[in-house]
Design an enzyme around this catalytic site. Structure first.
Site, PDB file in Angstrom:
ATOM      1  N   ARG A 117       0.951  -1.101   0.065  1.00 57.06           N
ATOM      2  CA  ARG A 117       0.082  -0.003  -0.230  1.00 57.06           C
ATOM      3  C   ARG A 117       1.022   1.254   0.093  1.00 57.06           C
ATOM      4  NH1 ARG A 117      -4.723   2.220  -1.507  1.00 57.06           N
ATOM      5  NH2 ARG A 117      -5.979   2.978   0.239  1.00 57.06           N
ATOM      6  N   THR A 391     -10.146   0.488  -9.435  1.00 58.18           N
ATOM      7  CA  THR A 391      -8.931  -0.489  -9.156  1.00 58.18           C
ATOM      8  C   THR A 391      -9.018  -1.389 -10.098  1.00 58.18           C
ATOM      9  OG1 THR A 391      -9.455   0.462  -6.820  1.00 58.18           O
ATOM     10  CG2 THR A 391      -8.355  -1.894  -6.958  1.00 58.18           C
ATOM     11  N   ASP A 433      -7.478   8.771   0.341  1.00 59.66           N
ATOM     12  CA  ASP A 433      -8.030   7.579   1.212  1.00 59.66           C
ATOM     13  C   ASP A 433      -8.027   7.900   2.607  1.00 59.66           C
ATOM     14  OD1 ASP A 433      -9.513   5.922  -0.592  1.00 59.66           O
ATOM     15  OD2 ASP A 433      -8.132   4.621  -0.919  1.00 59.66           O
ATOM     16  N   SER A 462      -7.565   1.034   3.223  1.00 60.58           N
ATOM     17  CA  SER A 462      -7.902   0.670   1.886  1.00 60.58           C
ATOM     18  C   SER A 462      -9.263  -0.257   2.159  1.00 60.58           C
ATOM     19  CB  SER A 462      -6.944  -0.172   1.073  1.00 60.58           C
ATOM     20  OG  SER A 462      -7.401  -0.674  -0.016  1.00 60.58           O
ATOM     21  N   SER A 463     -10.136  -0.495   0.956  1.00 60.81           N
ATOM     22  CA  SER A 463     -11.207  -1.440   0.824  1.00 60.81           C
ATOM     23  C   SER A 463     -10.838  -2.531  -0.050  1.00 60.81           C
ATOM     24  CB  SER A 463     -12.230  -0.683   0.520  1.00 60.81           C
ATOM     25  OG  SER A 463     -12.763   0.239   1.158  1.00 60.81           O
ATOM     26  N   GLY A 483     -13.537  -1.227  -7.291  1.00 61.74           N
ATOM     27  CA  GLY A 483     -14.978  -0.330  -6.983  1.00 61.74           C
ATOM     28  C   GLY A 483     -14.952   0.247  -5.747  1.00 61.74           C
TER      29      GLY A 483
END
Length: 593
Positions: A117, A391, A433, A462-463, A483
């Site tokens: 990340r 993404t 984010d 993050s997702s 998404g």
């Protein structure tokens, strides 16, 4: 009379020049509007085989991955090659200037998460975005992690030489490739924006991606990226150091200085990817392995599945109001805890109870079977103020059973929209984010809680939710999706379809999806306009849900299922296009670089 003739011809020439300029500079709104119509829905793409499987968003990257498997590379080798190929063939999200998470299930070993990340530059401050909404500039760029992360995975698990994995992307960038309708739509969508067409900060994006005659892209055009080819060659020959030091680092830092960014040479030199333990949970006899923090995906998914395990979903049909209501409630509670507690675990303490069965059972006991919970009722201790997401994911399984689930991103579609001058690659806007407005959380979805506020060198929440699912210690499903915040729930939809309702993977991916993220307190449903779900929507509204249609398709899941007999089924989602490729049998080599 003579003067009238001159004037007439002058007017005609000016008119022709105006028409030409409309085309040359792409300033005709009607032209761009026609070019940004989403491609028509198609069936999911399915491939079957026994010797390896690759599923990604572009045909070229899937082909590259398959060829690496057929050369004797393993799933990690193929994943590295795919990731670099996507940086060429899917520039809105494939990248070397972003970051992500790679889940790896080695044969006979524990599932791990290679976390790469992005992180905040050392010059970042808590309130640096408090007075701005602009997420498309140099200041919004986080320190990229992709190249270091791919190298970390390769060093730990790869088999083929690094250079052999990067060179296919070099060839794609240097020689070019044929654009399909999905890529044409993607490029046209970013070029159609007035700011992109006019502002100096995006001049390099225009130089690389705008056609010389100013016309929109169409399927069948060829995209060549010579600068990116050179950058990838430096990485192929020098490893990740070719990105974080030397010529490319100099160009990136120079771009920061031109565009108000704050990433320094020291930020790049200090960046390290990490191998972290997977977040693990069980669901109806299956083991689910998700990404570690700073991805919230693993934690929220496991918590929500634990809640649902207290209910017999399959007692009701998949799209019954009873089933959708329970799934939405689990999503609501999971995302509420995401907002309250989750961030970079290297900087904040994460409550240990969030993924426990006992905690989920307590939540399940509060869920009313015929009444939606009001999101503000579960906001405590958050004080509520008065009243993008691109993404890409790919999945790989090799002939030995090693599996990789990888999701990476530039954050927004096309990231910051800033291309490093002379280097050909896009930069992320992942600083978006973080929680930009400290201590301010509202009912529209803005989150300001402390766990995800900006701190120098902290990774933003993050997702992303690349997952690997096992049963009896054998991989049965590799899944993930792009998404934004919908990613977690897209993956949950697929797991519920396949585990609770025993739906075959192609249909499990094809079917409409639901999404609830706590705030805004809205239940989004892809099937909103489909007549067969009309009665369900009426009933859900009677329960108290605010049901709404999605403005665009939810996610784009590229997944692989492993059957009991070893057959591999790869499925590429229809929502953004994609390709599943089955590999032929390979002679496994051992030539680690």
């Amino acid at each position: 009379m003579k003067n009238c003739g001159v004037i007439k011809w002058f007017i005609i020439i000016v008119g022709l020049l105006f028409i030409a300029s409309q085309n040359l500079f792409g300033s005709s709104d009607d032209v761009w509007k026609a070019a940004t119509v989403r491609p028509a829905r198609t069936p999911v793409d399915v491939a079957e085989g026994r010797h390896g499987m690759v599923v990604s968003v572009t045909a070229e990257s899937s082909r590259v991955g398959r060829e690496i498997l057929e050369k004797g590379g393993n799933a990690v080798d193929a994943s590295v090659a795919i990731a670099f190929a996507l940086a060429v063939t899917w520039p809105e999200a494939g990248n070397i200037g972003g970051g992500g998470f790679m889940m790896i299930s080695p044969k006979g070993g524990d599932v791990v998460c290679v976390e790469y990340r992005e992180k905040a530059p050392m010059a970042a401050t808590r309130d640096m975005f408090a007075d701005t909404k602009n997420r498309w500039n140099g200041l919004a760029v986080g320190v990229p992690g992709t190249v270091r992360g791919l190298e970390k995975a390769h060093q730990a698990y790869g088999r083929l030489p690094w250079r052999e994995l990067v060179m296919p992307a070099v060839v794609l960038a240097n020689d070019g490739f044929i654009v399909d309708e999905h890529l044409a739509f993607s490029i046209n969508s970013v070029l159609s924006k007035k700011t992109v067409r006019t502002k100096e900060i995006y001049a390099e994006l225009r130089r690389i991606f705008a056609k010389r005659d100013g016309s929109p892209w169409v399927a069948g055009d060829r995209l060549v990226q010579k600068d990116l080819a050179r950058s990838l060659s430096l990485i192929a020959n020098n490893g990740a150091d070719g990105f974080y030091h030397g010529e490319l680092a100099d160009k990136l830092v120079a771009q920061m200085k031109r565009g108000n960014g704050i990433i320094s040479h020291e930020d790049l030199a200090r960046y390290q990817a990490k191998i972290r333990p997977a977040v693990t949970g069980t669901y109806r006899g299956y083991h689910v392995f998700g990404p570690a923090l700073p991805s919230s995906g693993g934690t929220v998914l496991v918590e929500a599945l634990n809640i649902l395990e207290n209910f017999n979903l399959s007692k009701h049909s998949r799209y019954s109001p009873e089933s959708i209501h329970l799934v939405a409630e689990a999503m609501r509670y999971g995302f509420s805890d995401r907002a309250k507690h989750l961030g970079d675990s290297d900087f904040v303490t994460i409550p240990s109870h969030l993924t426990t069965k006992s905690y989920a059972k307590n939540i399940a006991s509060k869920i009313n079977l015929v009444r939606a919970t009001k999101s503000e009722q579960i906001a405590t201790p958050i004080v509520l103020a008065p009243e993008s997401p691109s993404t890409t994911h790919f999945s790989v399984v090799d002939q030995d059973g090693m599996a990789v689930s990888n999701t990476y991103t530039l954050e927004s579609s096309w990231g910051s929209r800033v291309v490093v001058e002379g280097a050909g690659f896009l930069l992320n806007n992942e600083m978006g984010d973080f929680n930009w407005t400290p201590d301010y959380t509202n009912r529209k979805g803005k989150i300001g809680t402390a766990a995800n506020q900006i701190v120098p060198e902290k990774r933003m929440l993050s997702s992303q939710t690349p997952v690997i699912v096992k049963k009896n210690n054998k991989v049965v499903l590799v899944a993930g999706s792009p998404g934004g915040r919908t990613i977690i729930n897209t993956v949950m939809n697929i797991l519920i379809n396949t585990i609770d309702y025993k739906i075959d993977l192609p249909d499990a991916i094809d079917l409409p999806r639901i999404h609830h993220q706590w705030f805004p307190d809205v239940l989004q449903f892809e099937g909103y306009d489909e007549p067969q779900y009309a009665k369900t929507i009426v009933k859900l509204e009677a329960y108290g849900h605010a049901v709404d249609k999605r403005k665009s398709p939810q996610g784009s899941a590229h997944c692989i299922s492993v059957q009991v007999d070893g057959q591999l089924i790869g499925v590429a989602d229809w929502r953004r296009g994609g390709k599943a490729e089955a590999a032929a049998k390979a002679n496994v080599q051992s030539k680690q670089e």
